[in-house]
Design a protein around this motif. Structure first.
Motif, PDB file in Angstrom:
ATOM      1  N   ASN A 157       0.846  -1.197   0.000  1.00 44.14           N
ATOM      2  CA  ASN A 157       0.000   0.000   0.000  1.00 44.14           C
ATOM      3  C   ASN A 157       0.880   1.245   0.000  1.00 44.14           C
ATOM      4  OD1 ASN A 157      -3.046  -0.353   0.469  1.00 44.14           O
ATOM      5  ND2 ASN A 157      -2.103  -1.970   1.696  1.00 44.14           N
ATOM      6  N   TYR A 158       1.297   1.689  -1.170  1.00 44.94           N
ATOM      7  CA  TYR A 158       2.157   2.882  -1.234  1.00 44.94           C
ATOM      8  C   TYR A 158       1.397   4.096  -1.759  1.00 44.94           C
ATOM      9  CZ  TYR A 158       6.809   2.224   0.569  1.00 44.94           C
ATOM     10  OH  TYR A 158       7.884   2.115   1.422  1.00 44.94           O
ATOM     11  N   LEU A 159       0.048   4.022  -1.709  1.00 41.00           N
ATOM     12  CA  LEU A 159      -0.724   5.104  -2.330  1.00 41.00           C
ATOM     13  C   LEU A 159      -0.488   6.449  -1.675  1.00 41.00           C
ATOM     14  CD1 LEU A 159      -4.360   4.309  -3.465  1.00 41.00           C
ATOM     15  CD2 LEU A 159      -2.448   5.279  -4.756  1.00 41.00           C
ATOM     16  N   ILE A 214      17.314   1.067   5.648  1.00 38.00           N
ATOM     17  CA  ILE A 214      18.578   0.335   5.717  1.00 38.00           C
ATOM     18  C   ILE A 214      19.733   1.260   5.337  1.00 38.00           C
ATOM     19  CG2 ILE A 214      19.826  -1.526   4.510  1.00 38.00           C
ATOM     20  CD1 ILE A 214      16.952  -2.997   5.011  1.00 38.00           C
ATOM     21  N   THR A 215      19.493   2.165   4.407  1.00 36.40           N
ATOM     22  CA  THR A 215      20.519   3.171   4.094  1.00 36.40           C
ATOM     23  C   THR A 215      20.681   4.131   5.272  1.00 36.40           C
ATOM     24  OG1 THR A 215      19.565   3.046   1.886  1.00 36.40           O
ATOM     25  CG2 THR A 215      21.310   4.673   2.233  1.00 36.40           C
ATOM     26  N   ARG A 216      19.564   4.497   5.907  1.00 37.51           N
ATOM     27  CA  ARG A 216      19.612   5.350   7.105  1.00 37.51           C
ATOM     28  C   ARG A 216      20.517   4.733   8.165  1.00 37.51           C
ATOM     29  NH1 ARG A 216      16.635   5.212  12.041  1.00 37.51           N
ATOM     30  NH2 ARG A 216      16.023   7.258  12.855  1.00 37.51           N
ATOM     31  N   GLY A 250      18.457   6.493   0.851  1.00 39.75           N
ATOM     32  CA  GLY A 250      17.532   5.448   0.415  1.00 39.75           C
ATOM     33  C   GLY A 250      18.246   4.504  -0.527  1.00 39.75           C
ATOM     34  N   THR A 251      17.678   3.333  -0.673  1.00 36.99           N
ATOM     35  CA  THR A 251      18.287   2.311  -1.522  1.00 36.99           C
ATOM     36  C   THR A 251      18.497   2.822  -2.949  1.00 36.99           C
ATOM     37  OG1 THR A 251      17.450   0.518  -0.193  1.00 36.99           O
ATOM     38  CG2 THR A 251      17.884   0.006  -2.491  1.00 36.99           C
ATOM     39  N   ALA A 252      17.485   3.496  -3.491  1.00 36.00           N
ATOM     40  CA  ALA A 252      17.597   3.974  -4.871  1.00 36.00           C
ATOM     41  C   ALA A 252      18.493   5.208  -4.945  1.00 36.00           C
ATOM     42  CB  ALA A 252      16.210   4.270  -5.432  1.00 36.00           C
TER      43      ALA A 252
HETATM   44  N1  PXG Z   1      11.156   5.658   3.377  1.00 34.00           N
HETATM   45  C1  PXG Z   1      10.278   5.027   2.611  1.00 34.00           C
HETATM   46  C2  PXG Z   1       8.828   5.332   2.719  1.00 34.00           C
HETATM   47  C3  PXG Z   1      10.740   4.068   1.693  1.00 34.00           C
HETATM   48  O1  PXG Z   1       9.883   3.408   0.922  1.00 34.00           O
HETATM   49  C4  PXG Z   1      12.997   4.509   2.437  1.00 34.00           C
HETATM   50  C5  PXG Z   1      12.474   5.422   3.329  1.00 34.00           C
HETATM   51  C6  PXG Z   1      14.464   4.224   2.441  1.00 34.00           C
HETATM   52  O2  PXG Z   1      14.716   2.964   3.010  1.00 34.00           O
HETATM   53  P1  PXG Z   1      15.941   2.062   2.543  1.00 34.00           P
HETATM   54  O3  PXG Z   1      15.803   0.819   3.355  1.00 34.00           O
HETATM   55  O4  PXG Z   1      15.777   1.852   1.069  1.00 34.00           O
HETATM   56  O5  PXG Z   1      17.171   2.824   2.842  1.00 34.00           O
HETATM   57  C7  PXG Z   1      12.112   3.799   1.610  1.00 34.00           C
HETATM   58  C8  PXG Z   1      12.604   2.795   0.634  1.00 34.00           C
HETATM   59  C9  PXG Z   1      11.114   3.035  -5.336  1.00 34.00           C
HETATM   60  C10 PXG Z   1      11.554   2.442  -4.060  1.00 34.00           C
HETATM   61  O6  PXG Z   1      10.868   2.255  -6.265  1.00 34.00           O
HETATM   62  C11 PXG Z   1      11.661   3.176  -2.921  1.00 34.00           C
HETATM   63  C12 PXG Z   1      12.090   2.537  -1.768  1.00 34.00           C
HETATM   64  C13 PXG Z   1      12.407   1.241  -1.787  1.00 34.00           C
HETATM   65  C14 PXG Z   1      12.277   0.557  -2.943  1.00 34.00           C
HETATM   66  C15 PXG Z   1      11.853   1.154  -4.093  1.00 34.00           C
HETATM   67  O7  PXG Z   1      10.995   4.264  -5.414  1.00 34.00           O
HETATM   68  N2  PXG Z   1      12.183   3.254  -0.649  1.00 34.00           N
END
Ligand code: PXG
Length: 294
Positions: A157-159, A214-216, A250-252
């Motif tokens: 649910n990413y809406l 996880i990046t945090r 963030g991962t991306a």
């Molecule tokens: N906040 C939210 C709401 C996320 O979805 C992060 C922080 C960063 O977390 P990580 O663990 O990645 O450092 C995320 C993760 C995309 C996409 O396609 C975005 C995320 C993960 C996967 C894909 O934009 N964000």
């Protein structure tokens, strides 16, 4: 994209992209009932694989979804899917849905969860974002509270994040700051947020409604290794407006500087020294650590 069509893993079988399909009765589609992870791999190594799989299992536990495999098996699926596609640098989308079942909300209609693993290349942010910094704007859409759907669950649910992204783009920004229902800063639509003020680094607490990124966490470890002061706080927009430096994780995005927020120039409008130090340290970390694929 790679020249060859990707091989996608669905419930233990590989399918060519065009044939990689799930049922219209999958509750992941019908209700957003499922969880996911986005994982990067660099130079034949998966970054923080076990941490991603742990978070996936925690998300699943929280929504009472039984993943039909062990954490070690799911780690192996990620590694195998990358290897099957002969990829070396890229991005994995790992999804666990509730599975197929009758129409109706009850998850108990679904016999078994489905595990989908997509390994692909990644479209990176343009280089200017890292050299010059991003522009951010506050979104109207708030993060869900712990008493609705826990913001710690990385669910399908990413809406609200999608709507927040729409609002940020409509405001002429590249990313949006999401507040919690009390109006404190939680995070961005797909990234966590950090600021620097008078030599101290701050980030919102997870209890503020931010994902336990996880990046945090990796950046928090790099901050500690560099002997820099770090505080997790309840953060208002004021703190962001008056920050000397700001960056997202963030991962991306990895570590990306911010130069402007709600029309306020951050610091001198250029990526600051702490941001640059963290960006370099993070790039070094991803190049030198991770689970081997081959
Ligand atoms: N906040 C939210 C709401 C996320 O979805 C992060 C922080 C960063 O977390 P990580 O663990 O990645 O450092 C995320 C993760 C995309 C996409 O396609 C975005 C995320 C993960 C996967 C894909 O934009 N964000």
């Amino acid at each position: 994209m790679s020249a060859e069509p990707l091989q996608i893993l669905i419930d233990g079988e590989y399918y060519a992209e065009a044939d990689a399909k799930i049922s219209v009765f999958d509750h992941g589609l019908l209700y957003g009932d499922g969880v996911f992870e986005g994982i990067r791999f660099y130079h034949d190594r998966v970054f923080r694989l076990e941490e991603h799989i742990d978070r996936l299992f925690d998300s699943a536990k929280a929504i009472h979804l039984a993943i039909p495999a062990t954490p070690a098996e799911v780690c192996q699926m990620v590694v195998d899917t990358i290897a099957k596609n002969d990829l070396h640098d890229g991005y994995v989308r790992l999804i666990v849905t509730r599975g197929t079942g009758a129409l109706g909300l009850s998850p108990y209609q679904c016999e078994k969860g489905s595990i989908i693993c997509i390994a692909s290349t990644i479209t990176l942010y343009p280089k200017e974002y890292y050299d010059d910094g991003l522009i951010l704007a506050t979104c109207a859409t708030r993060r869900p509270t712990h008493d609705t759907l826990s913001p710690s669950v990385k669910s399908l649910n990413y809406l609200s994040n999608v709507m927040a992204k729409v609002e940020a783009l409509a405001a002429g920004a590249q990313e949006g700051v999401m507040l919690n229902t009390e109006g404190y800063v939680a995070e961005c639509t797909g990234d966590n947020i950090f600021i620097v003020k008078n030599g101290i680094i701050y980030t919102p607490t997870v209890a503020s409604g931010s994902l336990n990124g996880i990046t945090r966490k990796a950046v928090m470890e790099l901050i500690e290794e560099a002997n820099l002061p770090l505080k997790e706080i309840q953060m208002a927009r004021y703190e962001l407006y008056t920050a000397d430096e700001m960056f997202l994780t963030g991962t991306a995005a990895e570590v990306v500087p911010v130069r402007e927020y709600d029309k306020r120039v951050i610091g001198d409008g250029k990526p600051g020294p702490v941001t640059q130090q963290m960006l370099a340290a993070f790039r070094n970390l991803v190049e030198t650590t991770g689970t081997p694929i081959y």
